[in-house]
Write a protein that holds these residues in place. Sequence first.
Motif, PDB file in Angstrom:
ATOM      1  N   MET A   1     -18.660 -36.540   0.499  1.00  0.00           N
ATOM      2  CA  MET A   1     -18.640 -36.092   1.411  1.00  0.00           C
ATOM      3  C   MET A   1     -17.832 -34.725   1.179  1.00  0.00           C
ATOM      4  N   ASN A   2     -18.668 -33.781   1.743  1.00  0.00           N
ATOM      5  CA  ASN A   2     -18.011 -31.758   2.010  1.00  0.00           C
ATOM      6  C   ASN A   2     -17.949 -31.287   2.444  1.00  0.00           C
ATOM      7  N   LYS A   3     -18.357 -30.219   2.621  1.00  0.00           N
ATOM      8  CA  LYS A   3     -17.701 -28.992   4.546  1.00  0.00           C
ATOM      9  C   LYS A   3     -19.033 -28.944   5.057  1.00  0.00           C
ATOM     10  N   ALA A   4     -19.828 -29.494   3.717  1.00  0.00           N
ATOM     11  CA  ALA A   4     -21.214 -29.368   4.801  1.00  0.00           C
ATOM     12  C   ALA A   4     -21.436 -31.179   6.425  1.00  0.00           C
ATOM     13  N   SER A   5     -20.435 -32.191   5.390  1.00  0.00           N
ATOM     14  CA  SER A   5     -20.597 -33.420   6.386  1.00  0.00           C
ATOM     15  C   SER A   5     -20.531 -33.204   7.458  1.00  0.00           C
ATOM     16  N   ILE A   6     -18.810 -32.892   7.986  1.00  0.00           N
ATOM     17  CA  ILE A   6     -18.807 -32.070   9.680  1.00  0.00           C
ATOM     18  C   ILE A   6     -20.030 -31.450  10.714  1.00  0.00           C
ATOM     19  N   PRO A   7     -20.450 -30.145  10.062  1.00  0.00           N
ATOM     20  CA  PRO A   7     -21.093 -29.027  10.886  1.00  0.00           C
ATOM     21  C   PRO A   7     -22.782 -29.985  10.518  1.00  0.00           C
ATOM     22  N   ILE A   8     -22.836 -31.351   9.948  1.00  0.00           N
ATOM     23  CA  ILE A   8     -24.078 -31.919   9.571  1.00  0.00           C
ATOM     24  C   ILE A   8     -24.383 -33.093  11.115  1.00  0.00           C
ATOM     25  N   LEU A   9     -23.217 -33.822  11.088  1.00  0.00           N
ATOM     26  CA  LEU A   9     -22.797 -34.629  12.110  1.00  0.00           C
ATOM     27  C   LEU A   9     -22.955 -34.011  13.406  1.00  0.00           C
ATOM     28  N   GLU A  10     -21.923 -33.253  13.773  1.00  0.00           N
ATOM     29  CA  GLU A  10     -22.301 -32.572  15.408  1.00  0.00           C
ATOM     30  C   GLU A  10     -23.337 -31.355  15.338  1.00  0.00           C
ATOM     31  N   LEU A  11     -24.232 -31.398  14.632  1.00  0.00           N
ATOM     32  CA  LEU A  11     -26.015 -30.631  14.542  1.00  0.00           C
ATOM     33  C   LEU A  11     -26.725 -32.188  15.282  1.00  0.00           C
ATOM     34  N   LEU A  12     -26.096 -33.301  14.883  1.00  0.00           N
ATOM     35  CA  LEU A  12     -27.006 -33.939  14.583  1.00  0.00           C
ATOM     36  C   LEU A  12     -26.944 -34.615  16.069  1.00  0.00           C
TER      37      LEU A  12
ATOM     38  N   GLU B   1     -25.320 -33.106  18.573  1.00  0.00           N
ATOM     39  CA  GLU B   1     -25.375 -32.489  19.515  1.00  0.00           C
ATOM     40  C   GLU B   1     -27.064 -32.112  19.997  1.00  0.00           C
ATOM     41  N   SER B   2     -27.954 -32.122  18.764  1.00  0.00           N
ATOM     42  CA  SER B   2     -29.384 -32.289  19.519  1.00  0.00           C
ATOM     43  C   SER B   2     -30.374 -33.564  19.889  1.00  0.00           C
ATOM     44  N   GLU B   3     -29.520 -34.876  19.274  1.00  0.00           N
ATOM     45  CA  GLU B   3     -30.034 -35.996  19.826  1.00  0.00           C
ATOM     46  C   GLU B   3     -31.158 -36.071  19.032  1.00  0.00           C
ATOM     47  N   LEU B   4     -31.867 -35.525  17.789  1.00  0.00           N
ATOM     48  CA  LEU B   4     -32.617 -35.430  17.044  1.00  0.00           C
ATOM     49  C   LEU B   4     -33.190 -36.302  15.493  1.00  0.00           C
ATOM     50  N   SER B   5     -33.794 -36.761  15.352  1.00  0.00           N
ATOM     51  CA  SER B   5     -34.188 -36.040  14.002  1.00  0.00           C
ATOM     52  C   SER B   5     -34.672 -35.413  13.384  1.00  0.00           C
ATOM     53  N   LEU B   6     -33.794 -35.019  12.124  1.00  0.00           N
ATOM     54  CA  LEU B   6     -34.843 -33.668  11.441  1.00  0.00           C
ATOM     55  C   LEU B   6     -34.263 -34.252   9.415  1.00  0.00           C
ATOM     56  N   PRO B   7     -34.964 -32.952   9.603  1.00  0.00           N
ATOM     57  CA  PRO B   7     -35.795 -33.326   8.055  1.00  0.00           C
ATOM     58  C   PRO B   7     -33.843 -31.403   7.569  1.00  0.00           C
ATOM     59  N   ALA B   8     -33.995 -32.300   6.273  1.00  0.00           N
ATOM     60  CA  ALA B   8     -33.127 -31.738   5.485  1.00  0.00           C
ATOM     61  C   ALA B   8     -33.227 -30.413   5.580  1.00  0.00           C
TER      62      ALA B   8
ATOM     63  N   GLU C   1     -31.162 -38.826  11.202  1.00  0.00           N
ATOM     64  CA  GLU C   1     -30.257 -39.413  12.464  1.00  0.00           C
ATOM     65  C   GLU C   1     -29.313 -39.705  12.410  1.00  0.00           C
ATOM     66  N   ILE C   2     -28.028 -39.072  13.248  1.00  0.00           N
ATOM     67  CA  ILE C   2     -26.217 -39.678  13.668  1.00  0.00           C
ATOM     68  C   ILE C   2     -26.439 -40.962  13.680  1.00  0.00           C
ATOM     69  N   THR C   3     -25.726 -42.371  13.749  1.00  0.00           N
ATOM     70  CA  THR C   3     -26.054 -43.033  14.004  1.00  0.00           C
ATOM     71  C   THR C   3     -24.636 -43.419  14.689  1.00  0.00           C
ATOM     72  N   ASP C   4     -24.291 -44.601  15.545  1.00  0.00           N
ATOM     73  CA  ASP C   4     -22.754 -44.836  15.875  1.00  0.00           C
ATOM     74  C   ASP C   4     -22.647 -44.587  15.245  1.00  0.00           C
ATOM     75  N   LYS C   5     -21.920 -45.025  14.344  1.00  0.00           N
ATOM     76  CA  LYS C   5     -20.545 -45.324  13.405  1.00  0.00           C
ATOM     77  C   LYS C   5     -20.404 -44.031  13.207  1.00  0.00           C
ATOM     78  N   GLY C   6     -21.419 -42.689  13.075  1.00  0.00           N
ATOM     79  CA  GLY C   6     -21.597 -40.911  12.978  1.00  0.00           C
ATOM     80  C   GLY C   6     -20.825 -40.995  13.867  1.00  0.00           C
ATOM     81  N   GLN C   7     -21.245 -41.292  15.247  1.00  0.00           N
ATOM     82  CA  GLN C   7     -20.417 -40.560  16.686  1.00  0.00           C
ATOM     83  C   GLN C   7     -19.001 -41.028  16.763  1.00  0.00           C
TER      84      GLN C   7
END
Length: 82
Positions: A1-12, A14-21, A65-71
């Motif tokens: 994991m790196n400095k983008a990991s948390i922002p990616i999880l937060e974005l997914l 908050e958006s409640e969407l499935s997004l391409p990279a 998309e974020i999983t339940d484990k990600g949340q």
Amino acid sequence: MNKASIPILELLDESELSLPAPTITHNLERKLSDAPSRATVFRALRPLEEHELIRATGGDSTHYEITDKGQAYLNGEHVIQD
């Protein structure tokens, strides 16, 4: 994991969407003054998926998309063990 990991999880989350990279990268650039680079975002996706914090969905292109484990991880209810 790196400095983008948390922002990616937060974005997914908050958006409640499935997004391409590329869309994840674009939205992080719009949202954060010190956004991670495109390469950093792309490198973060595989470990997030391996830890089951996000999942890739099929179709013509890969979306994430974020999983339940990600949340649960964002809420401090799940610890990643290497």
